[in-house]
Design a protein around this motif. Structure first.
Motif, PDB file in Angstrom:
ATOM      1  N   SER A  12       0.830  -1.431   0.186  1.00  0.00           N
ATOM      2  CA  SER A  12       0.202   0.341   0.018  1.00  0.00           C
ATOM      3  C   SER A  12       0.886   1.612  -0.140  1.00  0.00           C
ATOM      4  O   SER A  12       1.893   1.340   1.261  1.00  0.00           O
ATOM      5  CB  SER A  12      -0.697  -0.043   1.343  1.00  0.00           C
ATOM      6  OG  SER A  12      -1.626   1.191   1.133  1.00  0.00           O
ATOM      7  N   THR A  14      -0.428   4.422   0.468  1.00  0.00           N
ATOM      8  CA  THR A  14      -1.555   5.524   1.240  1.00  0.00           C
ATOM      9  C   THR A  14      -0.036   5.513   2.349  1.00  0.00           C
ATOM     10  O   THR A  14       0.103   6.699   2.350  1.00  0.00           O
ATOM     11  CB  THR A  14      -2.137   5.441   2.102  1.00  0.00           C
ATOM     12  OG1 THR A  14      -2.387   3.634   2.308  1.00  0.00           O
ATOM     13  CG2 THR A  14      -2.922   4.688   0.485  1.00  0.00           C
ATOM     14  N   TYR A  87      -2.738   3.008  -8.561  1.00  0.00           N
ATOM     15  CA  TYR A  87      -3.699   3.218  -9.559  1.00  0.00           C
ATOM     16  C   TYR A  87      -5.138   3.066  -7.819  1.00  0.00           C
ATOM     17  O   TYR A  87      -6.256   2.805  -7.947  1.00  0.00           O
ATOM     18  CB  TYR A  87      -3.786   2.557 -10.665  1.00  0.00           C
ATOM     19  CG  TYR A  87      -3.859   1.414 -10.803  1.00  0.00           C
ATOM     20  CD1 TYR A  87      -5.747   0.231 -10.098  1.00  0.00           C
ATOM     21  CD2 TYR A  87      -3.108   0.419 -10.017  1.00  0.00           C
ATOM     22  CE1 TYR A  87      -5.578  -1.231 -10.440  1.00  0.00           C
ATOM     23  CE2 TYR A  87      -3.080  -0.999 -10.590  1.00  0.00           C
ATOM     24  CZ  TYR A  87      -4.164  -1.652 -10.274  1.00  0.00           C
ATOM     25  OH  TYR A  87      -4.901  -2.828 -10.435  1.00  0.00           O
ATOM     26  N   ARG A  88      -4.547   1.733  -7.174  1.00  0.00           N
ATOM     27  CA  ARG A  88      -5.813   1.842  -6.573  1.00  0.00           C
ATOM     28  C   ARG A  88      -6.074   2.331  -5.487  1.00  0.00           C
ATOM     29  O   ARG A  88      -7.274   2.963  -4.680  1.00  0.00           O
ATOM     30  CB  ARG A  88      -5.246  -0.349  -5.495  1.00  0.00           C
ATOM     31  CG  ARG A  88      -4.499  -1.041  -6.340  1.00  0.00           C
ATOM     32  CD  ARG A  88      -4.660  -2.161  -5.464  1.00  0.00           C
ATOM     33  NE  ARG A  88      -3.958  -3.272  -6.131  1.00  0.00           N
ATOM     34  CZ  ARG A  88      -2.828  -2.843  -6.651  1.00  0.00           C
ATOM     35  NH1 ARG A  88      -2.076  -2.119  -6.814  1.00  0.00           N
ATOM     36  NH2 ARG A  88      -2.574  -4.232  -7.415  1.00  0.00           N
ATOM     37  N   GLU A  89      -5.445   3.492  -5.079  1.00  0.00           N
ATOM     38  CA  GLU A  89      -4.990   4.633  -4.469  1.00  0.00           C
ATOM     39  C   GLU A  89      -5.687   5.662  -4.585  1.00  0.00           C
ATOM     40  O   GLU A  89      -6.335   6.834  -3.907  1.00  0.00           O
ATOM     41  CB  GLU A  89      -3.482   5.012  -2.934  1.00  0.00           C
ATOM     42  CG  GLU A  89      -3.021   3.749  -2.884  1.00  0.00           C
ATOM     43  CD  GLU A  89      -3.619   3.185  -1.928  1.00  0.00           C
ATOM     44  OE1 GLU A  89      -4.298   3.046  -1.289  1.00  0.00           O
ATOM     45  OE2 GLU A  89      -3.059   1.727  -2.349  1.00  0.00           O
ATOM     46  N   GLY A  90      -6.105   5.656  -5.581  1.00  0.00           N
ATOM     47  CA  GLY A  90      -7.274   6.966  -6.261  1.00  0.00           C
ATOM     48  C   GLY A  90      -6.117   7.337  -7.301  1.00  0.00           C
ATOM     49  O   GLY A  90      -5.042   7.430  -7.619  1.00  0.00           O
ATOM     50  N   PRO A  91      -6.678   8.412  -8.744  1.00  0.00           N
ATOM     51  CA  PRO A  91      -5.553   8.495  -9.587  1.00  0.00           C
ATOM     52  C   PRO A  91      -4.940   9.555  -9.326  1.00  0.00           C
ATOM     53  O   PRO A  91      -3.638  10.233  -9.928  1.00  0.00           O
ATOM     54  CB  PRO A  91      -7.114   9.715 -10.375  1.00  0.00           C
ATOM     55  CG  PRO A  91      -8.718   9.485  -9.475  1.00  0.00           C
ATOM     56  CD  PRO A  91      -7.952   8.642  -8.721  1.00  0.00           C
ATOM     57  N   LEU A  92      -5.015  10.845  -8.430  1.00  0.00           N
ATOM     58  CA  LEU A  92      -4.189  11.453  -7.820  1.00  0.00           C
ATOM     59  C   LEU A  92      -2.593  11.456  -7.237  1.00  0.00           C
ATOM     60  O   LEU A  92      -2.250  10.854  -7.618  1.00  0.00           O
ATOM     61  CB  LEU A  92      -4.443  12.444  -7.020  1.00  0.00           C
ATOM     62  CG  LEU A  92      -5.491  13.192  -7.588  1.00  0.00           C
ATOM     63  CD1 LEU A  92      -6.547  14.726  -6.275  1.00  0.00           C
ATOM     64  CD2 LEU A  92      -4.743  13.764  -8.080  1.00  0.00           C
ATOM     65  N   TRP A  93      -2.470   9.935  -6.984  1.00  0.00           N
ATOM     66  CA  TRP A  93      -2.230   9.145  -5.931  1.00  0.00           C
ATOM     67  C   TRP A  93      -1.435   8.579  -6.843  1.00  0.00           C
ATOM     68  O   TRP A  93       0.152   8.997  -7.183  1.00  0.00           O
ATOM     69  CB  TRP A  93      -2.842   8.434  -4.668  1.00  0.00           C
ATOM     70  CG  TRP A  93      -1.110   8.014  -3.825  1.00  0.00           C
ATOM     71  CD1 TRP A  93      -0.865   6.762  -3.527  1.00  0.00           C
ATOM     72  CD2 TRP A  93      -0.695   8.296  -2.690  1.00  0.00           C
ATOM     73  NE1 TRP A  93      -0.048   6.739  -2.830  1.00  0.00           N
ATOM     74  CE2 TRP A  93       0.023   7.607  -2.372  1.00  0.00           C
ATOM     75  CE3 TRP A  93      -1.902   9.870  -1.990  1.00  0.00           C
ATOM     76  CZ2 TRP A  93       1.101   8.075  -0.857  1.00  0.00           C
ATOM     77  CZ3 TRP A  93      -0.345  10.202  -1.792  1.00  0.00           C
ATOM     78  CH2 TRP A  93       0.405   8.814  -0.651  1.00  0.00           C
ATOM     79  N   GLY A  94      -2.080   7.594  -8.284  1.00  0.00           N
ATOM     80  CA  GLY A  94      -1.307   7.203  -9.315  1.00  0.00           C
ATOM     81  C   GLY A  94      -0.626   8.454  -9.864  1.00  0.00           C
ATOM     82  O   GLY A  94       0.599   7.607  -9.978  1.00  0.00           O
TER      83      GLY A  94
END
Length: 197
Positions: A12, A14, A87-94
């Motif tokens: 992860s 995050t 990418y699993r954490e969301g587009p901005l994080w990706g």
């Protein structure tokens, strides 16, 4: 899929500590990527598929194909791997992960190459320079051969695909046919369902 890959759980990102660890991995690889992004393909595969479990081997092969088909440096694969990692954490994080991974792989090696390029002409008549440049040829061919074998192993999963790869390799070595024709022919075979990856 190997037993190790099957038991793998994606790290992860995050947690900033994990993200910084990933950035450090790409920073530490940067100075070894002076021949381009393909020189470290085996290590990228290890990080993305085996160590962090961001992607499957099939997804890695697809990302490699995207990076090679798009205009720009071959190290573009690192940004795509960074995006695939988060990418699993969301587009901005990706996007953040992709941009930071790309900066991490490019900044140290680019800085070193700029310094080397500015001072390389001082050694124009040096026998060391000529020997060094001649030695890079076989090393480069060896790296490219290893990359080709790695991509063949992770992307070809049936007998027709292996046969197409061997025929294309033979034709590339023996003829002056543009690689674009081979890519178009392989795409046609895949589109017709005659070759599956």
């Amino acid at each position: 899929m190997s037993v190790a890959t099957a038991a793998c759980h994606a790290a992860s990102l995050t947690d900033w500590q994990n993200l910084l660890a990933v950035i450090w991995d790409f920073l530490s690889l940067s100075l070894f990527s002076l021949g381009g992004g393909n020189t470290l393909l085996n290590e990228y595969h290890y990080l993305a598929v085996d160590k962090y479990c961001w992607l499957s081997s099939q997804q890695f092969a697809e990302i490699y194909a995207i990076a090679e088909a798009a205009p720009g440096p071959s190290s573009m694969i690192v940004g795509l791997l960074g995006m695939g990692a988060a990418y699993r954490e969301g587009p901005l994080w990706g996007v953040l992960s992709g941009v930071l991974a790309e900066i991490a792989i490019l900044l140290p090696s680019t800085s070193l190459m700029v310094v080397a390029a500015l001072s390389w002409n001082r050694f124009k008549e040096s026998p060391f320079r000529h020997a060094f440049e001649r030695a890079l040829g076989p090393i480069t061919l060896g790296v490219l051969f290893a990359v080709g074998l790695k991509i063949l192993r992770i992307s070809d999963h049936d007998t027709p695909a292996y046969a197409v790869s061997l025929v294309v390799c033979g034709l590339m070595l023996r003829t002056k046919i543009s690689p674009l024709w081979f890519m178009a022919f392989a795409a046609l075979l895949g589109g017709l369902g005659l070759v599956n990856r």
